[in-house]
Each structure stands twice: as structure tokens, then as C-alpha cells.
Enzyme design. Structure first.
Site, mmCIF file in Angstrom:
data_model
loop_
_atom_site.group_PDB
_atom_site.id
_atom_site.type_symbol
_atom_site.label_atom_id
_atom_site.label_comp_id
_atom_site.label_asym_id
_atom_site.label_seq_id
_atom_site.Cartn_x
_atom_site.Cartn_y
_atom_site.Cartn_z
ATOM 1 N N GLU A 1 46.487 36.797 33.908
ATOM 2 C CA GLU A 1 45.808 38.012 33.149
ATOM 3 C C GLU A 1 46.958 39.289 33.326
ATOM 4 O OE1 GLU A 1 42.075 38.213 35.659
ATOM 5 O OE2 GLU A 1 41.483 39.709 34.699
ATOM 6 N N GLY B 1 46.000 40.830 45.189
ATOM 7 C CA GLY B 1 45.598 40.421 46.294
ATOM 8 C C GLY B 1 45.696 38.505 45.827
ATOM 9 N N ALA B 2 44.639 38.506 44.884
ATOM 10 C CA ALA B 2 44.275 37.357 43.801
ATOM 11 C C ALA B 2 44.272 36.804 42.857
ATOM 12 C CB ALA B 2 43.632 36.101 44.964
ATOM 13 N N MET B 3 43.764 35.726 42.282
ATOM 14 C CA MET B 3 43.665 35.337 40.746
ATOM 15 C C MET B 3 43.231 34.104 41.008
ATOM 16 S SD MET B 3 43.673 36.632 37.355
ATOM 17 C CE MET B 3 43.159 35.221 36.287
ATOM 18 N N GLU C 1 37.143 35.235 44.732
ATOM 19 C CA GLU C 1 38.417 34.132 43.924
ATOM 20 C C GLU C 1 37.052 33.292 42.921
ATOM 21 O OE1 GLU C 1 39.944 35.901 42.338
ATOM 22 O OE2 GLU C 1 40.398 37.488 43.972
#
Ligand code: B3K
Ligand code: ZN
Length: 868
Positions: free
Chosen positions: A128, A268-270, A305
Site C-alpha cells: 500500500e 506503524g503496521a499494514m 489492523e
């Protein structure tokens, strides 16, 4: 200024795709220096099919090897640095056909951390928004949703673990020490949700059962030495899964759900489908190495998430202008989850206050600066620049307003209809609004303006009380950012505070430029409590007397507005260069000694407005003046209340073993605020106490707070503790990040060397790495964006450092550089000499001929119409 205009993308130019994909098969032979990617794409006519149109695939930094169509070599194609355009499609592309492409990428050279890259010897992906095109040629847009079957191949000793989305359907030993794994994802997804991970990782796992009785395997994959730091993340994941079933009736749809931690990560995160990839910072925690804030952040990012699995993955965005459709909604969901986890009503209020603080500190300035955009932007040059606090946090406020207007049940009805209508689709913010409106039979057409108009609306309040008629009237007026703006639909919770406590809470809906409301039978002049719980993300212009604010601070039953009254009083006094008067000190004293109030609330009530928020109240910002005024104000609170602080420091001690729950964290927070105040009031007495806390703490919250207190207050005892801290935690990258960040964010201390000198030394430290985003953020971003009083120096040294850092980072990682480039967004808002010095630094950056699109967009927007 350069004349070549960068390419802009416009929301209204959306066209459905000519072609789409059915089945996608990928075969990836992983090698850091030369990864071979073979794809087999089933191509179908798309919604926007036009006979004879070529198939245009995106591809970036790839080495093209071959192309076949329906099994035959195909030569009618063109390659550019960004595209592969295929002509002469079978049957004009009217029926499905198979495209096979072979290409090569070089993960070990990929420092942008988009696409496929290597971190500490393992492979990871980040797709992304537009990273998939760095792995293979593809229709890399979110409205093309396909089914994936992925074969991963790699050398077994170096990469024993091979992961991708969905379910593992086979593994095989191959010749020459290679092995393979085949993964199949049963759910169609856009390419931005693709992920793969390969390397030497181990996992903790748990089996759980969802409400329908289905069995699920949960895994958290980390480097072997981190295995013992995964408990909190696993607990947070399980709690999130159960919460989403209960609150929204949404179940986990996959048999297996994996989280993988990586030390080099841009954000941070995906939420990749079934294979979330996380920055280690949001996974790894144990009491000795993570603070209460870290524990809380892990809980909320894991939840965020996970919640994307429905809001983002099952229903995704049609195009990137709709980003807030998934991000604003998912932030709202994670905020609600975290609030519920607090375990009490007052805990919920504390969470709300923290969220609003963040919004006002970060999003309000963004919305008043050159990158201001509606939560659904109309134009962008680089989409990565639009993962903003506006899209996320203001987006969440807009979703919260639906819930305020429709009620919790009405909101749930809207969510149910949204999934009923759009499961498996790529949709728009308008679709979300229609689901909310239709499920509740409400006309929300005016509410749409929240999606299209930028800027923080200002609502002014005028009140009058007629003692003879016992009548109270309020008039609200909204003033808008631009003359052509339309009035917003603004939900404002209000209550009249009266001595008899006989008035109910109302929801006022401000829909016109100006509206009045009259209340009868009001026996005494009331105190107006409005925008309770921050029901709308606005600026409120309301000249309330200090006497009324003191009443609210001591007795408003809305915890948010109670806190807000204290913030307003402090803000007014700081901006006028005053210290707290006796009445305010007494109000603070009463709060601190009130046994009914949560320690976490007391801590927030005694935490002053951030400098960034104070800046927003000024016409022309003098950062040093604000810093000094705020410091003097704080010093007065510290000294006048030293007895209360000392008592709290004792009362908030706990003999219990560490637990990260909200109540225990709240006590630690208040205890450590007390310590910091005491270090301010009586440094010679309290510095040895802080050293004692530093040495004897059994958890990072207390150890770090003591160390921070010593550093920030310029104690001579700080350096030995800093040295000890480094030695103790030298092997733990996340703790060493804290060590760097603490020194880079030290505000100016009279008599000490400027923080910039320290920052420059830290940049030369052996443990500093320019290509690790966490480390860069802990030194460079911490100084330039989180230490205003040290950064804004009248000699411009901070800005020179900024320019040099943006340029250095841009050639390594444009996203990290672009975030830093936002640091001078508000240059126009500053007084001289700061303003001109910032302009010089911005011009130095924009003059660079090789800027990335990311940084170019940010600095050129900052400089647009520069002479105004
Ligand atoms: N969706 C990702 C963010 C991707 C950022 C790309 N530059 C994380 C999140 O919001 O959950
Ligand atoms: Zn998100």
C-alpha cells in the site's frame, strides 16, 4: 523555481478500469540480489472496457524479461519506466485471456521499503498504496480485485519460513537446497493487500473459536530472540477479534491470521489480508522494555489492523481519494475498542481526551497549513503524502459524528447495511454515507460537506440570560474557511449547568450559518457546557468568564469539558504571559486531592496544552516566548503544589507486580507527573529520588520516566543514568530508540549546550542508522518535529539541519524524508526572524534537482504563492 510541473491526480477524473483480473498466479524465487517474479494473469474485460484499448500495466524499477499471451511469445508491447503497455490483445480483449510475465527485482537495494525488501536478512513486502508495481507489472489499483495463488521459493537454510496471504496449501523440497510453499487466498483482494515474508522467524500461536464455533489459528512471527515479547500483542489480537464480533457482528473470515514483526518499516503496521506486517514497535513488549504508552499503542494498532479485515479488506476503496473510507472508519473502531478496554466510564473519557489532544495538536495545524485537504482529498501528486492526520484522525471524527447523530444503534444499522450492500466491493465515501442515511431513513445530504471541505470550522457562541423571564438563549454561528464553503451539519452536545442540577443533555444540530435556541424556566444564570465530549471537530469561540471555567473545572459532569475548562484557563494565562492565580491553584489542588477522580484524569488535567496547540491560538508565533511562558506557568504549578505532588508521589506507588491495565498505568502516570513536577520545583532534593527510581524500577515506564525527568530538567545526575541505560539495553533496538529520542527531544536547559549539538553527535553515534526509519525518527524527526523550543532558534541552525536532513534522507527513503519535510509547513505562521529563515531552508530543499515526488509535493505546496 523549476518550471516542470509535477503530475497531479484528480478525484473527478476517476475512470473504471478497462481490464480486470480473475485468477492471479505468482511464482517468486527469492534472492536478495535478483528475485525472479513470474506472473500468470487471467485478464478479463473490466467495467470500463472499450474495444481495442491496450492493456496498460504499472511497473516500477523492474527488469523486464518476457511476455507471453495465451502461451505464445508476444512482441507488441511498449515499456516506459512506469508502464508496460500491451497491444494486439486476443479478440480485442473482449474475452478472457492469459498474460504471463517474467521480471526481476533487487530487494537488497530497496531502501525505500516499498515493494519487496530485505530487513535484517529476511524478506518483507509493503504494497500500500502503490508498492505492488515494484514486484511485478500489474493493474496496481484498488478497484481491481483478484484471487491469488502464490508459490514462494527460497534457499531453505537462509529462509526456512515462507509466508503469504491466505491458507498454506503445500510445501516442497527442491533441488540445490531450495524449498517452496504455496499459499492460496480465498478472498479476492486488491494488489495493495498482497504480502510475503520469508526468513528466519519463529512464532507463538493460539487456537481460538469465534462466536459461530469456527476454529482459528492465530500466529505472531518474530525473530527468535523476541518470542517472549509477544504476549501482549496476542492478547490484544484475541480481544479485538471478540470485540468486533460483539460490537459489530463481524467475524474473522480466515482459518489463519498472522502478524509478523519487522524492524525496518515506514509506518506503524499494514493490514495485508491474513498476513499483517508490523513495525516491531507495535508488537514487542514486556514490562522491562516497554512503557505503558507502548502497551496501549500495541493494543490499538493490533486492533486497528485487525479491524481493517472488514473495513478496508472485505470492503475496500474504489480509488485512493477514498482512503478515509477505510482509515477514518477503522481509526474510529480502534478508538472505540480501546475506550471499552479502559474498563470504566472515566477510563473512556480519558481515552477521548487523549484522542482529542492528538487531533488538536497535529490535525488542526495541518488543516490550517499548506497541505490542508478535505478528509476525501480532490487532488494529489504522491498518494503516500495523504496518509495524514486529516484522513485518519479527522476522518474518525467524521465517523464519530454519524454515531452522535444516529445513536449507537442507528450507527450499527448503517454499518450492517454497508456490509450487506458492499461486501467484496471497492466503494466510495458516498456509498458509506448512503448506507448510514438509508438504514436510518435520514437525509444526510448536508453532512456530505465534511468530506469535501477542508479546514477546521469555527463556531462562535453568544449567550444571554433574562433573569426576569427566566429565559436563557444561545446563538451559534459557524464561520467557514472559504467564502464559497457551505455550512456544515454540526452535532453539538450541550447541557446547562445549574445550581439545582436540573437540566438534561441536548444534542443541538447546527445546520445553518447562524441559529438560536431558547430555554425557558431557568431559575439562575446557568453555565453553558457545549461541545461535550468534543462532539464535533471544531474551534469554539466562546468567551466564558474565568469564574465559569472554574465552575466547570470543578464540577462539569462531562469529563471532557471538565478537562477542557482547565485547558482553556491555562491556555489564556500562558498566552497572556501570566502564571496561575490563587483561584486556579486552589482548583488544581482540589482536583489532585479529590479521591473520586481517576489518577489518569488528574494527570491529564494537570498536563498543559502542547506548544503546537498554543501556536494555533496565535496570529504570529514567537516560539521562544511561548516556551518561556509555558515553562513559567508549569513551574508555578510545580512549586505551589509541591506538598500535594510529594503526597501523590507516595500514594501512587504500588507494591503489586507490573500490569499494563489502564488503572495501574494511570497511577504510574500520575506518580511520574508528580516526580517531574517535583524535579521542577526542588531539583536538588528530588534528583537523587529520581536516580533511586531509575535504578530500582522493575518496569520501563518508571525507569524511563525517572531518566526523562533528569534529562529534561538538566540534572547533573542525568549523564551517568543515560550511560547506564545504554549499556543495559544495548541489544534492544526499540529501547535504544527511546535513548536516542529522549536526548533529541530535550528542551533547552539554561546553561546547557543547545540540543542541536547533541543531536549532531547522536547522528554520528555507532548505533545510528540512516536507513532504519525508527532510528531516524528517534533522532531527526524527534528533534525537528517534537522539540519546538530547541528547533526554532533565532539563528536558523535548526532549519539548516532540517534542510540537510531532508535532502540526505530523500535519496534513501522518500516517505521518511517527506514526513520530515512537513516540519516547516507552517512557516508563514511564525514571527520574524523565524519565518524568513524557514523560507531560506525551504528554498534550499526545493532547489534540489533530484527530489522525489514525495518531498517535491510537500515543499512546493509549502512555497506556493510564497510572497503572500
Ligand atoms: N494502511 C496502512 C498504511 C499504509 C501507508 C502507505 N504509505 C496502515 C494502516 O492505516 O493501518
Ligand atoms: Zn489503517
Amino acid at each position: 523555481m523549476k518550471t516542470d510541473l509535477p503530475q497531479s491526480f484528480h478525484r473527478l477524473e476517476y475512470r473504471p478500469p478497462n481490464y480486470t483480473f480473475g485468477q492471479v498466479e505468482l511464482d517468486i524465487a527469492l534472492d536478495p540480489a535478483r528475485t525472479i517474479v513470474k506472473s500468470r494473469l487471467e485478464v478479463l474485460p473490466g467495467q470500463g472496457y472499450e474495444a481495442g484499448a491496450p492493456l496498460v500495466l504499472q511497473g516500477h524499477e523492474l527488469e523486464f524479461v518476457s511476455l507471453r499471451i495465451n502461451g505464445e511469445a508476444h512482441r507488441q508491447f511498449e515499456l516506459t519506466p512506469e508502464t508496460l503497455t500491451i497491444h494486439a490483445l486476443p479478440n480485442d480483449g473482449k474475452q478472457s485471456f492469459i498474460v504471463e510475465i517474467i521480471c526481476i527485482c533487487v530487494p537488497e537495494k530497496n531502501t525505500s521499503l516499498m515493494g519487496l525488501y530485505v530487513s535484517n536478512g529476511n524478506f518483507f513486502t509493503q504494497c500500500e498504496a502503490e508498492g505492488f508495481r515494484k514486484i511485478t507489472y500489474f493493474l496496481d489499483r484498488p478497484d481491481v480485485m483478484a484471487r491469488y495463488r502464490v508459490t514462494l521459493r527460497a534457499r531453505e537454510t537462509e529462509y526456512p519460513v515462507l509466508l503469504s496471504n491466505g491458507n498454506l496449501v503445500g510445501t516442497e523440497k527442491l533441488p540445490n537446497g531450495w524449498h517452496s510453499a504455496i499459499w492460496e487466498d480465498p478472498f479476492p483482494k486488491p494488489s495493495y493487500l498482497f504480502a510475503l515474508v520469508a526468513g528466519k522467524l519463529e512464532c507463538v500461536e493460539e487456537i481460538i473459536y469465534t462466536s459461530s464455533g469456527a476454529k482459528k489459528l492465530l500466529q505472531i512471527w518474530v525473530e527468535p530472540h523476541d518470542l517472549q515479547k509477544t504476549r501482549h500483542a496476542m492478547d490484544s489480537l484475541i480481544a479485538s477479534i471478540h470485540w468486533d464480533e460483539k460490537r459489530f457482528g463481524l467475524e474473522l473470515d480466515l482459518e489463519r491470521f498472522m502478524i509478523v514483526a519487522v524492524g525496518d518499516f515506514n509506518m506503524g503496521a499494514m493490514e495485508n489480508k491474513g498476513l499483517n506486517i508490523f513495525n516491531t514497535k507495535y508488537v514487542l513488549a514486556q514490562p522491562e522494555t516497554a512503557t505503558d504508552a507502548d502497551f496501549a499503542n500495541i493494543e490499538s494498532v493490533v486492533a486497528h489492523e485487525y479491524f481493517h479485515n472488514w473495513t478496508g479488506n472485505r470492503v475496500t476503496c474504489r480509488d485512493w481519494f477514498q482512503l478515509s473510507l477505510k482509515e477514518g472508519l477503522t481509526v474510529f473502531r480502534d478508538q472505540e475498542f480501546s475506550a471499552d478496554q479502559m474498563g470504566s466510564e472515566s477510563g473512556r473519557a480519558v481515552k477521548r481526551i487523549e484522542d482529542v489532544r492528538l487531533l488538536r495538536q497535529l490535525q488542526f495545524p495541518e488543516d490550517a497549513g499548506p497541505m490542508s485537504h478535505p478528509i476525501r482529498p480532490d487532488e494529489y501528486q504522491e498518494i503516500n503524502n495523504f496518509y495524514t492526520v486529516t484522513v485518519y484522525e479527522k476522518g474518525a471524527e467524521v465517523v464519530r459524528m454519524y454515531q452522535t447523530l444516529l445513536g449507537v444503534e442507528g450507527f450499527r444499522k448503517g454499518m450492517d447495511l454497508y456490509f450487506k450492500r458492499h461486501d467484496g466491493q471497492a466503494v466510495t465515501c458516498d456509498d458509506f454515507l448512503s448506507a448510514m442515511a438509508d438504514a436510518n431513513g435520514r437525509d444526510l445530504s448536508q453532512f456530505k460537506h465534511w468530506y469535501s471541505q477542508a479546514g477546521t470550522p469555527r463556531v462562535s457562541v453568544k449567550e444571554s440570560y433574562d433573569a426576569a423571564k427566566k429565559e436563557y438563549q444561545i446563538t451559534l454561528a459557524q464561520s467557514l474557511a472559504k467564502p464559497e464553503s457551505k455550512p456544515f451539519h454540526i452535532p453539538l452536545k450541550m447541557r446547562l449547568l445549574t445550581p439545582a442540577d436540573d437540566q438534561a443533555e441536548f444534542l443541538l444540530e447546527l445546520t445553518q450559518d447562524q441559529q438560536s435556541w431558547t430555554f425557558n424556566n431557568i431559575q439562575h444564570r446557568p453555565v453553558l457546557s457545549i461541545n461535550r465530549n468534543f462532539s464535533a471537530p471544531i474551534h469554539l469561540s466562546f468567551e466564558q468568564s474565568e469564574a465559569d471555567l472554574l465552575i466547570m473545572l470543578s464540577s462539569d459532569d462531562d469529563a471532557f469539558n471538565r478537562w477542557e475548562a482547565g485547558q482553556k484557563l491555562a491556555m489564556q494565562m500562558i498566552l497572556e504571559g501570566r502564571v496561575p492565580d490563587t483561584a486556579l491553584i486552589e482548583a488544581y489542588r482540589n482536583l489532585l486531592t479529590n479521591p473520586e477522580l481517576d489518577p489518569a484524569f488528574k494527570e491529564l488535567a494537570l498536563t498543559l496544552p502542547a506548544e503546537a496547540y498554543l501556536y494555533e491560538q496565535c496570529v504570529s508565533v514567537d516560539p521562544q516566548k511561548i516556551y518561556s511562558a509555558r515553562r513559567a506557568f508549569r513551574h508555578a504549578i510545580a512549586s505551589e503544589l509541591r506538598i500535594e505532588w510529594a503526597a501523590l508521589y507516595q500514594q501512587m506507588q504500588s507494591a503489586e507486580p507490573f500490569s499494563p491495565d489502564a488503572a495501574s498505568a494511570g497511577k504510574r502516570g500520575l506518580k511520574n507527573l508528580a516526580l517531574s513536577m517535583l524535579l521542577d520545583a526542588d531539583p536538588l532534593i528530588w534528583a537523587p529520588m529520581a536516580v533511586n527510581q531509575y535504578q530500582n524500577a522493575d518496569n520501563m515506564t518508571d525507569r524511563y520516566a525517572a531518566l526523562a525527568g533528569l534529562v529534561i530538567h538538566g540534572s547533573k545526575l542525568a549523564s551517568a543514568c543515560l550511560e547506564d541505560f545504554y549499556q543495559r539495553f544495548a541489544d534492544d533496538a526499540l529501547v535504544i530508540d527511546k535513548w536516542f529520542a529522549l536526548q533529541s527531544s530535550r528542551p533547552p536547559v539554561p546553561g546547557a549546550e543547545p540540543t542541536l549539538q547533541e543531536v549532531k553527535r547522536l547522528r554520528e553515534h555507532d548505533a545510528f542508522r540512516l536507513n532504519n526509519p525508527n532510528r531516524v525518527r528517534s533522532v531527526i524527526h524527534a528533534f525537528c518535529m517534537n522539540n519546538p523550543a530547541s528547533f526554532h532558534q533565532a539563528d536558523g541552525s535548526g532549519y539548516e539541519f532540517w534542510a540537510e536532513s531532508v535532502l540526505t534522507l530523500d535519496s534513501i527513503n522518500p516517505q521518511v524524508a517527506s514526513r520530515l519535510a512537513r516540519g516547516l509547513d507552517r512557516w508563514r505562521h511564525f514571527a520574524q526572524p523565524y519565518r524568513d529563515l524557514m523560507l531560506v531552508a525551504l528554498k534550499q530543499v526545493v532547489a534540489c534537482q533530484t527530489l522525489s515526488a514525495d518531498v517535491k509535493e510537500v515543499v512546493s505546496k509549502a512555497l506556493a504563492n510564497e510572497s503572500q
